[in-house]
Design a protein around this motif. Structure first.
Motif, PDB file in Angstrom:
ATOM      1  N   LYS A   1       0.853  -1.407  -0.032  1.00 40.77           N
ATOM      2  CA  LYS A   1       0.120   0.251  -0.207  1.00 40.77           C
ATOM      3  C   LYS A   1       0.877   1.073   0.055  1.00 40.77           C
ATOM      4  O   LYS A   1       1.857   1.151   0.890  1.00 40.77           O
ATOM      5  CB  LYS A   1      -0.786  -0.054   1.274  1.00 40.77           C
TER       6      LYS A   1
ATOM      7  N   ARG B   1      -2.842   8.928   0.092  1.00 41.30           N
ATOM      8  CA  ARG B   1      -4.106   9.531   0.670  1.00 41.30           C
ATOM      9  C   ARG B   1      -4.086  11.152   0.182  1.00 41.30           C
ATOM     10  O   ARG B   1      -5.133  11.861  -0.353  1.00 41.30           O
ATOM     11  CB  ARG B   1      -3.979   9.525   2.066  1.00 41.30           C
TER      12      ARG B   1
ATOM     13  N   LEU C   1      -5.413  11.773  -3.373  1.00 42.18           N
ATOM     14  CA  LEU C   1      -6.528  11.358  -3.543  1.00 42.18           C
ATOM     15  C   LEU C   1      -7.420  12.339  -3.030  1.00 42.18           C
ATOM     16  O   LEU C   1      -8.560  12.287  -3.518  1.00 42.18           O
ATOM     17  CB  LEU C   1      -6.869  10.050  -3.181  1.00 42.18           C
ATOM     18  N   THR C   2      -6.978  13.259  -1.995  1.00 43.04           N
ATOM     19  CA  THR C   2      -7.772  14.085  -1.623  1.00 43.04           C
ATOM     20  C   THR C   2      -7.522  15.645  -1.870  1.00 43.04           C
ATOM     21  O   THR C   2      -8.252  16.412  -1.346  1.00 43.04           O
ATOM     22  CB  THR C   2      -7.983  14.057   0.076  1.00 43.04           C
ATOM     23  N   GLY C   3      -6.802  15.750  -2.931  1.00 40.38           N
ATOM     24  CA  GLY C   3      -6.501  17.225  -3.483  1.00 40.38           C
ATOM     25  C   GLY C   3      -5.436  17.983  -2.517  1.00 40.38           C
ATOM     26  O   GLY C   3      -5.376  19.104  -2.677  1.00 40.38           O
ATOM     27  N   SER C   4      -4.966  17.293  -1.434  1.00 32.03           N
ATOM     28  CA  SER C   4      -3.969  17.825  -0.509  1.00 32.03           C
ATOM     29  C   SER C   4      -2.665  17.528  -0.896  1.00 32.03           C
ATOM     30  O   SER C   4      -1.802  18.117   0.146  1.00 32.03           O
ATOM     31  CB  SER C   4      -4.328  17.554   0.962  1.00 32.03           C
TER      32      SER C   4
ATOM     33  N   VAL D   1     -12.341  17.826  -6.229  1.00 29.79           N
ATOM     34  CA  VAL D   1     -11.863  16.661  -5.376  1.00 29.79           C
ATOM     35  C   VAL D   1     -11.821  16.728  -3.851  1.00 29.79           C
ATOM     36  O   VAL D   1     -11.894  16.175  -3.193  1.00 29.79           O
ATOM     37  CB  VAL D   1     -10.344  16.461  -5.918  1.00 29.79           C
ATOM     38  N   GLU D   2     -11.588  18.223  -3.444  1.00 25.95           N
ATOM     39  CA  GLU D   2     -11.444  18.470  -2.008  1.00 25.95           C
ATOM     40  C   GLU D   2     -12.788  17.999  -1.407  1.00 25.95           C
ATOM     41  O   GLU D   2     -12.977  17.815  -0.048  1.00 25.95           O
ATOM     42  CB  GLU D   2     -11.234  20.017  -1.676  1.00 25.95           C
TER      43      GLU D   2
ATOM     44  N   ALA E   1     -14.049  13.423  -0.247  1.00 28.73           N
ATOM     45  CA  ALA E   1     -14.280  12.327   1.078  1.00 28.73           C
ATOM     46  C   ALA E   1     -15.293  12.936   2.121  1.00 28.73           C
ATOM     47  O   ALA E   1     -15.581  14.177   2.116  1.00 28.73           O
ATOM     48  CB  ALA E   1     -12.879  12.448   1.648  1.00 28.73           C
TER      49      ALA E   1
ATOM     50  N   ASP F   1     -12.817  11.720   7.298  1.00 30.26           N
ATOM     51  CA  ASP F   1     -11.685  10.709   6.956  1.00 30.26           C
ATOM     52  C   ASP F   1     -11.923   9.563   6.136  1.00 30.26           C
ATOM     53  O   ASP F   1     -11.238   8.807   5.734  1.00 30.26           O
ATOM     54  CB  ASP F   1     -10.869  10.052   8.426  1.00 30.26           C
TER      55      ASP F   1
ATOM     56  N   LEU G   1     -12.617   8.145   2.923  1.00 31.32           N
ATOM     57  CA  LEU G   1     -12.724   8.214   1.551  1.00 31.32           C
ATOM     58  C   LEU G   1     -13.936   7.896   0.652  1.00 31.32           C
ATOM     59  O   LEU G   1     -14.554   6.862   0.885  1.00 31.32           O
ATOM     60  CB  LEU G   1     -11.402   7.300   0.861  1.00 31.32           C
TER      61      LEU G   1
ATOM     62  N   GLN H   1     -12.104   7.210  -4.425  1.00 30.94           N
ATOM     63  CA  GLN H   1     -10.722   7.435  -3.875  1.00 30.94           C
ATOM     64  C   GLN H   1     -10.193   6.304  -3.506  1.00 30.94           C
ATOM     65  O   GLN H   1      -8.940   5.914  -3.541  1.00 30.94           O
ATOM     66  CB  GLN H   1     -10.692   8.518  -2.878  1.00 30.94           C
ATOM     67  N   GLN H   2     -11.053   5.292  -2.504  1.00 27.39           N
ATOM     68  CA  GLN H   2     -10.405   4.122  -1.906  1.00 27.39           C
ATOM     69  C   GLN H   2     -10.006   3.147  -3.170  1.00 27.39           C
ATOM     70  O   GLN H   2      -9.164   2.392  -2.770  1.00 27.39           O
ATOM     71  CB  GLN H   2     -11.577   3.439  -1.178  1.00 27.39           C
TER      72      GLN H   2
ATOM     73  N   LEU I   1     -10.847  11.514 -10.795  1.00 28.09           N
ATOM     74  CA  LEU I   1     -11.792  11.410  -9.886  1.00 28.09           C
ATOM     75  C   LEU I   1     -13.089  11.954 -10.179  1.00 28.09           C
ATOM     76  O   LEU I   1     -14.319  11.246 -10.064  1.00 28.09           O
ATOM     77  CB  LEU I   1     -11.236  11.697  -8.472  1.00 28.09           C
TER      78      LEU I   1
END
Lengths: 67, 158
Positions: free
Chosen positions: A9, A14, A17-20, B78-79, B82, B85, B87, B91-92, B110
């Motif tokens: 993994k 992460r 994938l979250t834009g951060s 994208v922000e 999720a 916490d 996803l 995303q997962q 995405l």
């Protein structure tokens, strides 16, 4: 060698994938300057000179360099 | 510039008012005026899809849309995917199926995939492949992106 043959993994996913995630364009250092390369509008010609006198007095202009 | 104009729209459920020049792209407005740098500029001329966001649930190239055109719309980036916490299944699935490497195109993929699955949760593989061809990725070779979206679709149908 328990990792061989295993799918590992990724730790970096992460934020990506979250834009951060942080890419170069996402960072604005203090006192950052912007640069623009001006190329010739002529595809094939002989360069006889580059006039920069009008560019430098522009408000905020820091430098004009020619090659 | 004194000809700036106000734009009122919602971004990820939050109402925002920003003041922008008429020529400002939606992508620039999201990145610079809203501080949401998850939306990326790739080609800046509508080819690569890295800047894809949802405007009223439809995928758009935010580099080709003016911020002013977003007046009164509901924008999702994208922000907003999720839930804290937890996803989003997409995303997962991208994480689980190696649907990303460098991650630069990922926000665009995405958001594109969200719109595809919201429109057609049971989309068949050939159609999904065609729909995903809207966006470019230089790392993955696309197979793992396809795998990820199919896995997310199955998860979301549960």
């Amino acid at each position: 060698m328990s990792l061989i043959g295993q799918s590992v993994k990724r730790l970096e996913d992460r934020p990506l994938l979250t834009g951060s995630g942080r890419f170069a364009a996402d960072i604005t250092p203090p006192d950052v300057l912007y640069m623009r390369v001006v190329r010739s509008p002529v595809a094939f010609g002989r360069l006889t000179g580059i006039r920069t006198a009008e560019a430098l007095p522009h408000p905020g202009a820091v430098a004009v360099w020619t090659a | 510039m004194s000809d700036r104009q106000d734009v009122t729209f919602t971004v990820n459920g939050e109402e925002r008012v920003i003041r922008v020049e008429p020529r400002r792209s939606l992508a620039d407005a999201l990145r610079e005026d809203c501080g949401l740098t998850g939306t990326h500029f790739g080609c800046e001329h509508g080819v690569c899809g890295a800047c894809t966001v949802l405007v009223d649930d439809k995928p758009v190239r935010s580099c080709l849309m003016f911020a002013l055109q977003a007046e009164g719309t509901r924008v999702r980036t994208v922000e907003g995917l999720a839930d804290g916490d937890k996803l989003h299944p997409l995303q997962q699935a991208f994480w689980d199926h190696h649907g990303l490497q460098c991650g630069f195109c990922t926000p665009g993929f995405l958001m594109l995939a969200v719109s595809i699955l919201e429109r057609d949760p049971d989309i068949a593989e050939p159609e999904l492949r065609e729909a995903l061809s809207s966006n470019l990725c230089r790392c993955t070779g696309y197979q793992n992106i396809l795998k990820s979206v199919l896995a997310a679709a199955a998860e979301m149908r549960k």
